[in-house]
Design an enzyme around this catalytic site. Structure first.
Site, PDB file in Angstrom:
ATOM      1  N   GLY A  34       5.790  65.742  70.130  1.00 25.50           N
ATOM      2  CA  GLY A  34       6.240  66.590  71.231  1.00 25.50           C
ATOM      3  C   GLY A  34       5.332  67.758  71.524  1.00 25.50           C
ATOM      4  N   ASN A  35       4.678  68.316  70.462  1.00 27.19           N
ATOM      5  CA  ASN A  35       3.807  69.465  70.686  1.00 27.19           C
ATOM      6  C   ASN A  35       2.557  69.089  71.470  1.00 27.19           C
ATOM      7  OD1 ASN A  35       2.892  67.986  68.310  1.00 27.19           O
ATOM      8  ND2 ASN A  35       1.449  69.662  67.989  1.00 27.19           N
TER       9      ASN A  35
ATOM     10  N   LYS B 225      18.793  60.680  66.694  1.00 31.22           N
ATOM     11  CA  LYS B 225      17.568  61.043  67.409  1.00 31.22           C
ATOM     12  C   LYS B 225      17.790  62.289  68.265  1.00 31.22           C
ATOM     13  CE  LYS B 225      13.339  60.564  68.724  1.00 31.22           C
ATOM     14  NZ  LYS B 225      12.240  60.827  67.773  1.00 31.22           N
TER      15      LYS B 225
ATOM     16  N   LYS C 241       9.368  57.021  68.749  1.00 31.42           N
ATOM     17  CA  LYS C 241       8.040  56.628  69.227  1.00 31.42           C
ATOM     18  C   LYS C 241       7.098  56.257  68.091  1.00 31.42           C
ATOM     19  CE  LYS C 241       5.442  60.573  68.361  1.00 31.42           C
ATOM     20  NZ  LYS C 241       6.417  61.185  67.464  1.00 31.42           N
TER      21      LYS C 241
ATOM     22  N   LYS D 117       7.964  59.201  60.784  1.00 30.54           N
ATOM     23  CA  LYS D 117       6.500  59.107  60.752  1.00 30.54           C
ATOM     24  C   LYS D 117       6.034  58.429  59.463  1.00 30.54           C
ATOM     25  CE  LYS D 117       5.998  63.272  63.577  1.00 30.54           C
ATOM     26  NZ  LYS D 117       7.367  63.121  64.100  1.00 30.54           N
TER      27      LYS D 117
END
Length: 315
Positions: free
Chosen positions: A12-13, A130, A214, A276
């Site tokens: 997101g960053n 989420k 994602k 991740k």
């Protein structure tokens, strides 16, 4: 360094600043900086595809459609996801093409509206995890739960966010198109984890209310295009255990067995570092001779050069 096939997952960053306004103009400025790094990786000779998240963006789209319900019908969640996939892809396309042109690299950049098949019986639908949309205080979260029926959860000490189901991706519907585009383009695909759909007995695809992580989507893509590296870009330079504690330890390397141990011990928060690490583990379990890298956007090139980041390998 030899050319490698890399699937890049953007956190997101890489799409918006947590400190700046949530406007399209502000997001475009962040994406422009992000694409400078991606273009640099491409200019090193690597073949790349880009996967991005959409948690904050799809949350705001849902909020906007709900707020305007007296004027125009609210859009279903899967449609909101498709909308976010389109406009984020547009921003990346525009900025990445600009960055590539500055390096005199005439490489086409294309966004593929990507559907992702999930299992309608996935247990994730019974346990939403989420995060989407902005952060709220505990008091604001309670109001949203009472008034709108949202499921709200605390997110790694940063506040409360709405959570929705995050089923595992099973199949990328448009994968053959992505493969055909690969040799000639940089493809932005599986945006937001892909538009979640379930497959009905007659073969018809039907959208569902969910956000596919994602990182897991990027891992599946990396499998299907036979990538050499799965690169997951996030806010931190390295994966850590005992994160934000006095005994925090940053990890340069993780074997599959060590990663599994740390997951079991609860070092990685769900909705944050856990997916991740899990995605990286799945990739190296599938391809024991390949690797995954988790690092920050600004350290991506250095991580590919072996200078930083967390490298996850089979052993």
């Amino acid at each position: 360094m030899s050319a490698e096939k890399i699937v890049i997952a953007l956190g997101g960053n890489a799409l918006q600043s947590g400190k700046g306004p949530a406007t399209a103009e502000a997001q475009l400025a962040v994406v422009k900086n992000t694409c400078e790094h991606i273009a640099q990786i491409s200019s090193m000779g690597h073949e790349i595809a880009v996967v991005h998240g959409n948690g904050p963006q799809v949350g705001r789209i849902v909020m906007a459609t709900e707020a305007a319900k007296e004027v125009t019908p609210p859009m279903p969640f899967d449609v909101c996801g498709a909308m976010s996939q389109g406009y984020i892809g547009y921003h990346i396309q525009q900025c990445l093409k600009y960055a590539l042109n500055k390096d005199n690299r005439n490489v086409p950049v294309v966004t593929v509206a990507t559907q992702m098949i999930v299992d309608e019986n996935d247990p994730a639908f019974q346990n939403p995890t989420k995060p989407i949309g902005p952060f709220y205080t505990e008091e604001e979260a309670k109001v949203l739960e009472a008034e709108k029926g949202y499921t709200m959860r605390e997110d790694a000490g940063r506040g409360y966010r709405r959570v929705v189901a995050s089923p595992l991706p099973k199949r990328i519907v448009e994968i053959e198109a992505v493969k055909q585009l690969w040799d000639h383009s940089i493809v932005i695909t599986c945006g937001g984890g892909g538009i979640p759909v379930v497959e009905k007995p007659n073969g018809h695809l039907e959208g569902v209310a969910a956000v596919i992580d994602k990182d897991h989507a990027a891992e599946l893509l990396a499998e299907k295009v036979d990538a050499d590296i799965l690169m997951i870009l996030t806010e931190v330079e390295k994966v850590s255990i005992n994160f934000n504690k006095p005994n925090q330890e940053d990890l340069s390397k993780l074997t599959l067995s060590d990663a599994a141990k740390y997951v079991e011990e609860g070092h990685f928060p769900a909705g944050s570092m856990l997916p991740k690490v899990e995605a990286a583990m799945r990739f190296v379990r599938t391809f024991p001779n390949k690797k995954a890298i988790i690092t920050s956007l600004d350290k991506a090139v250095e991580a590919l050069e072996g200078k930083t980041g967390t490298v996850i390998t089979f052993n």
